[in-house]
Design an enzyme around this catalytic site. Structure first.
Site, PDB file in Angstrom:
ATOM      1  N   ASP A  54      89.556 -53.271  65.230  1.00 31.12           N
ATOM      2  CA  ASP A  54      88.167 -53.732  65.130  1.00 31.12           C
ATOM      3  C   ASP A  54      87.341 -52.919  64.134  1.00 31.12           C
ATOM      4  O   ASP A  54      86.136 -52.731  64.310  1.00 31.12           O
ATOM      5  CB  ASP A  54      87.485 -53.714  66.515  1.00 31.12           C
ATOM      6  CG  ASP A  54      88.246 -54.553  67.515  1.00 31.12           C
ATOM      7  OD1 ASP A  54      88.796 -55.594  67.116  1.00 31.12           O
ATOM      8  OD2 ASP A  54      88.296 -54.154  68.698  1.00 31.12           O
ATOM      9  N   LYS A  58      88.441 -55.345  59.534  1.00 28.92           N
ATOM     10  CA  LYS A  58      89.502 -55.803  58.620  1.00 28.92           C
ATOM     11  C   LYS A  58      89.235 -57.224  58.134  1.00 28.92           C
ATOM     12  O   LYS A  58      89.394 -57.533  56.957  1.00 28.92           O
ATOM     13  CB  LYS A  58      90.873 -55.755  59.333  1.00 28.92           C
ATOM     14  CG  LYS A  58      91.302 -54.345  59.727  1.00 28.92           C
ATOM     15  CD  LYS A  58      92.598 -54.339  60.512  1.00 28.92           C
ATOM     16  CE  LYS A  58      92.480 -54.959  61.890  1.00 28.92           C
ATOM     17  NZ  LYS A  58      91.610 -54.241  62.835  1.00 28.92           N
ATOM     18  N   GLY A  76      91.453 -60.106  66.637  1.00 28.08           N
ATOM     19  CA  GLY A  76      90.229 -60.894  66.555  1.00 28.08           C
ATOM     20  C   GLY A  76      89.485 -60.441  65.318  1.00 28.08           C
ATOM     21  O   GLY A  76      88.948 -59.340  65.287  1.00 28.08           O
ATOM     22  N   HIS A  77      89.518 -61.244  64.280  1.00 18.51           N
ATOM     23  CA  HIS A  77      88.915 -60.872  63.004  1.00 18.51           C
ATOM     24  C   HIS A  77      87.692 -61.760  62.756  1.00 18.51           C
ATOM     25  O   HIS A  77      87.807 -62.984  62.743  1.00 18.51           O
ATOM     26  CB  HIS A  77      89.944 -61.000  61.872  1.00 18.51           C
ATOM     27  CG  HIS A  77      91.115 -60.068  62.036  1.00 18.51           C
ATOM     28  ND1 HIS A  77      92.189 -60.051  61.198  1.00 18.51           N
ATOM     29  CD2 HIS A  77      91.351 -59.108  62.967  1.00 18.51           C
ATOM     30  CE1 HIS A  77      93.050 -59.116  61.602  1.00 18.51           C
ATOM     31  NE2 HIS A  77      92.557 -58.544  62.669  1.00 18.51           N
ATOM     32  N   GLN A  95      95.204 -54.990  64.418  1.00 20.33           N
ATOM     33  CA  GLN A  95      95.113 -53.771  65.228  1.00 20.33           C
ATOM     34  C   GLN A  95      94.836 -52.552  64.322  1.00 20.33           C
ATOM     35  O   GLN A  95      94.244 -52.728  63.269  1.00 20.33           O
ATOM     36  CB  GLN A  95      96.374 -53.567  66.095  1.00 20.33           C
ATOM     37  CG  GLN A  95      96.520 -54.597  67.212  1.00 20.33           C
ATOM     38  CD  GLN A  95      97.124 -55.923  66.774  1.00 20.33           C
ATOM     39  OE1 GLN A  95      98.144 -55.967  66.123  1.00 20.33           O
ATOM     40  NE2 GLN A  95      96.479 -57.015  67.146  1.00 20.33           N
TER      41      GLN A  95
HETATM   42  P1  GDP Z   1      88.614 -56.514  62.827  1.00 20.83           P
HETATM   43  O1  GDP Z   1      89.380 -56.799  64.066  1.00 20.83           O
HETATM   44  O2  GDP Z   1      89.019 -55.223  62.186  1.00 20.83           O
HETATM   45  O3  GDP Z   1      88.617 -57.651  61.846  1.00 20.83           O
HETATM   46  O4  GDP Z   1      87.112 -56.300  63.277  1.00 20.83           O
HETATM   47  P2  GDP Z   1      86.286 -57.258  64.284  1.00 20.83           P
HETATM   48  O5  GDP Z   1      85.908 -58.486  63.552  1.00 20.83           O
HETATM   49  O6  GDP Z   1      86.993 -57.393  65.575  1.00 20.83           O
HETATM   50  O7  GDP Z   1      85.053 -56.323  64.582  1.00 20.83           O
HETATM   51  C1  GDP Z   1      84.184 -55.890  63.578  1.00 20.83           C
HETATM   52  C2  GDP Z   1      82.777 -56.411  63.898  1.00 20.83           C
HETATM   53  O8  GDP Z   1      81.833 -55.743  63.093  1.00 20.83           O
HETATM   54  C3  GDP Z   1      82.611 -57.885  63.604  1.00 20.83           C
HETATM   55  O9  GDP Z   1      81.686 -58.415  64.501  1.00 20.83           O
HETATM   56  C4  GDP Z   1      82.032 -57.881  62.184  1.00 20.83           C
HETATM   57  O10 GDP Z   1      81.231 -59.038  61.913  1.00 20.83           O
HETATM   58  C5  GDP Z   1      81.173 -56.651  62.227  1.00 20.83           C
HETATM   59  N1  GDP Z   1      81.042 -55.929  60.961  1.00 20.83           N
HETATM   60  C6  GDP Z   1      81.946 -55.780  59.962  1.00 20.83           C
HETATM   61  N2  GDP Z   1      81.459 -54.950  59.009  1.00 20.83           N
HETATM   62  C7  GDP Z   1      80.237 -54.569  59.420  1.00 20.83           C
HETATM   63  C8  GDP Z   1      79.233 -53.692  58.887  1.00 20.83           C
HETATM   64  O11 GDP Z   1      79.392 -53.080  57.846  1.00 20.83           O
HETATM   65  N3  GDP Z   1      78.082 -53.559  59.622  1.00 20.83           N
HETATM   66  C9  GDP Z   1      77.879 -54.188  60.794  1.00 20.83           C
HETATM   67  N4  GDP Z   1      76.746 -53.974  61.430  1.00 20.83           N
HETATM   68  N5  GDP Z   1      78.804 -55.018  61.321  1.00 20.83           N
HETATM   69  C10 GDP Z   1      79.955 -55.189  60.652  1.00 20.83           C
HETATM   70  P1  IMO Z   2      92.171 -56.378  65.821  1.00 25.26           P
HETATM   71  O1  IMO Z   2      93.173 -56.951  64.848  1.00 25.26           O
HETATM   72  C1  IMO Z   2      91.441 -53.701  69.167  1.00 25.26           C
HETATM   73  C2  IMO Z   2      94.603 -53.342  72.160  1.00 25.26           C
HETATM   74  C3  IMO Z   2      94.311 -53.894  73.547  1.00 25.26           C
HETATM   75  C4  IMO Z   2      95.116 -52.908  74.390  1.00 25.26           C
HETATM   76  C5  IMO Z   2      96.347 -52.676  73.518  1.00 25.26           C
HETATM   77  C6  IMO Z   2      97.552 -53.524  73.910  1.00 25.26           C
HETATM   78  O2  IMO Z   2      91.072 -57.299  66.157  1.00 25.26           O
HETATM   79  O3  IMO Z   2      91.740 -55.025  65.383  1.00 25.26           O
HETATM   80  P2  IMO Z   2      98.138 -56.098  73.516  1.00 25.26           P
HETATM   81  O4  IMO Z   2      97.464 -57.330  74.009  1.00 25.26           O
HETATM   82  O5  IMO Z   2      98.249 -55.991  72.044  1.00 25.26           O
HETATM   83  O6  IMO Z   2      99.452 -55.839  74.203  1.00 25.26           O
HETATM   84  O7  IMO Z   2      97.166 -54.901  74.013  1.00 25.26           O
HETATM   85  O8  IMO Z   2      95.970 -52.972  72.201  1.00 25.26           O
HETATM   86  N1  IMO Z   2      94.413 -54.310  71.061  1.00 25.26           N
HETATM   87  C7  IMO Z   2      93.385 -54.268  70.211  1.00 25.26           C
HETATM   88  N2  IMO Z   2      92.295 -53.474  70.180  1.00 25.26           N
HETATM   89  N3  IMO Z   2      91.629 -54.618  68.207  1.00 25.26           N
HETATM   90  C8  IMO Z   2      92.726 -55.403  68.203  1.00 25.26           C
HETATM   91  O9  IMO Z   2      93.022 -56.247  67.185  1.00 25.26           O
HETATM   92  C9  IMO Z   2      93.642 -55.276  69.265  1.00 25.26           C
HETATM   93  N4  IMO Z   2      94.801 -55.898  69.587  1.00 25.26           N
HETATM   94  C10 IMO Z   2      95.264 -55.283  70.675  1.00 25.26           C
HETATM   95  O10 IMO Z   2      92.945 -53.850  73.845  1.00 25.26           O
HETATM   96  O11 IMO Z   2      94.429 -51.693  74.486  1.00 25.26           O
HETATM   97 MG    MG Z   3      89.049 -57.307  66.043  1.00 22.04          MG
END
Ligand code: GDP
Ligand code: IMO
Ligand code: MG
Length: 428
Positions: free
Chosen positions: A13, A16, A40-41, A222
């Site tokens: 998170d 990416k 979850g991107h 991840q």
């Molecule tokens: P990922 O799993 O690495 O793709 O990240 P996620 O999408 O799960 O979580 C990142 C969250 O931060 C999302 O809600 C993005 O919209 C948000 N986000 C990404 N870059 C920034 C930033 O520079 N500032 C803020 N405030 N939010 C951001």
């Molecule tokens: P993105 O790509 C954050 C975590 C779960 C748990 C562990 C194992 O959005 O960064 P799993 O279901 O993979 O067997 O769970 O890994 N986890 C993540 N945490 N971002 C993710 O993906 C994750 N995918 C799995 O919360 O701790």
């Molecule tokens: Mg994510």
């Protein structure tokens, strides 16, 4: 012209999806190489928000997108994600999406097992409950159903028998009834034509792409500390998340990874259980969670929040050969008077500069902090380096020094274009 491999350098998170979407403008092909729909991107483009779990983030910019062999694929989820994004105006066709014919499938029985184990465990992992772990177990156990099996009824029947022989006693131990093999066969045959429309030898497609000099962007899911070998085991996911996996999980050789771009959040978060040395339980932690909107994209769970841990990211830089980082969510630190950065740990009265492998040692680590002045100005939406307050620039510079890698991109909001480019990773 280099390829670029994007990986998470913390516990996931990091942002990416946003960065892959932004970079895919400069790429020809975007490839997922591990993980599954546990990812979850989130991509924010104008008034549209796209949440992708299995589809490579390149689909939004209309780039050829590949789901590589290293991904564990829930075929029902894939179809529902394709349908959902069509509702947002992104139409996925077999010209746009390639699914590796040798990728392994996640089945309903994997989800059952994942959820039943978590429910029964006294020490939970905190998984996403989507069957990721059990599906990879069956892959390594040579029992998995693969995409190509969907066109071979005989293989499907034999593989389902083999799978049930393994799963029935496991399920019984958890109080679950045996899975219905006939129903599974019927469900798989029902979706087979839709899935097979995307199936190809993805390695061959990518070999052709590479030979024609087109640029590949690998999209990790991840983060490095969730890697099944290098992460905070057993509180990890069940795939390799480090950059080295880009090659094995796509069928290209190791030289194709190109510039390894680590995505790094300006503080630290983790969702699920496991050690987290810089975790905050005070109002600063709440500030990060609220302002940063730190709720899981997949499960909606509140993410645990803490100070930036430079020791941890330094470790990820080494593990993945990170050449530069994209620092995200700097804006979330706006308004905090003092900032702390963890530079290393104390363990049993000694200094230690990395996360040790032992569970007991990981739990006993005490972070060593360095304090820096915060800034009261807003950095939200900043699009040039000179828009940043001096204290923010100082923070970024200190992060670079401590992790041993340059910040080449900076993100200042969820919006695609609120991104500052210092050095183009594709030009490196
Ligand atoms: P990922 O799993 O690495 O793709 O990240 P996620 O999408 O799960 O979580 C990142 C969250 O931060 C999302 O809600 C993005 O919209 C948000 N986000 C990404 N870059 C920034 C930033 O520079 N500032 C803020 N405030 N939010 C951001
Ligand atoms: P993105 O790509 C954050 C975590 C779960 C748990 C562990 C194992 O959005 O960064 P799993 O279901 O993979 O067997 O769970 O890994 N986890 C993540 N945490 N971002 C993710 O993906 C994750 N995918 C799995 O919360 O701790
Ligand atoms: Mg994510």
């Amino acid at each position: 012209m280099a390829n670029v491999t994007v990986i998470g350098a913390q516990w996931g998170d990091e942002g990416k999806g946003k960065l892959v979407d932004w970079l895919s403008n400069r790429a020809d092909v975007v490839v997922r190489f591990q993980g599954g729909h546990n990812a979850g991107h989130t991509l924010v483009v104008g008034d549209q928000t796209y949440k992708l779990s299995l589809l490579p983030s390149g689909v939004v910019q209309g780039k050829l997108s590949v789901i590589g062999n290293g991904v564990a694929v829930d075929p029902w989820h894939l179809l529902s994600e394709i349908e959902k994004i069509a509702g947002q105006g992104i139409v996925i066709t077999p010209d746009l999406l390639v699914l590796a014919d040798n990728a392994c499938l996640i089945l309903p029985l994997h989800r059952d097992l994942d959820q039943a184990r978590e429910a029964a465990a006294t020490k939970k992992i905190g998984t996403t409950g989507r069957g990721i772990g059990p599906a990879y177990e069956d892959k390594v156990g040579r029992r998995a159903i693969r995409v190509a099996d969907l066109e071979d009824r005989e293989a499907l029947v034999a593989k389902i028998d083999r799978l049930l022989a393994h799963h029935t006693p496991l399920r019984a131990g958890l109080g679950l009834p045996p899975a219905d093999g006939d129903a599974l066969l019927a469900e798989l045959e029902a979706i087979a034509p839709k899935i097979l429309a995307y199936a190809k030898p993805a390695w061959l497609t990518l070999d052709e792409v590479a030979k024609s000099g087109r640029r590949i962007l690998f999209e990790g899911a991840q983060g490095a500390l969730l890697d099944v070998d290098h992460g905070t085991y057993p509180y990890v996911t069940s795939s390799n998340t480090v950059a080295g996996q880009a090659a094995a999980g796509s069928g290209l050789g190791p030289r194709s990874a190109g510039f390894v771009l680590g995505i790094v959040k300006a503080y630290t978060t983790r969702v699920g259980e496991g050690p987290f040395p810089t975790e905050l339980f005070d109002e600063v932690g709440q500030h990060l969670g609220t302002v940063g909107r730190e709720f899981g994209t997949v499960t909606g769970r509140a993410r645990r929040c803490g100070w930036f841990d430079a020791a941890l990211v330094r470790q990820s830089v080494a593990l993945s050969g990170i050449a530069g980082v994209a620092l995200t969510k700097l804006d979330v630190l706006d308004g905090l008077q003092t900032l702390k950065i963890c530079t290393g740990y104390r363990l049993d009265g000694r200094d230690i500069g990395y996360l040790p492998a032992g569970l007991k040692a990981q739990a006993a680590l005490e972070p060593v902090y360095e304090e820096m002045d915060g800034w009261s100005e807003s950095t939200q939406g900043a699009r040039t380096w000179k828009d940043l307050p001096a204290a923010a620039v100082k923070y970024v510079r200190r992060v670079e020094e401590l992790i041993g890698a340059p910040v080449v991109l900076l993100s200042t909001s969820p919006e695609r274009d609120d991104t500052i480019l210092m050095r183009d990773p594709f030009q490196d």
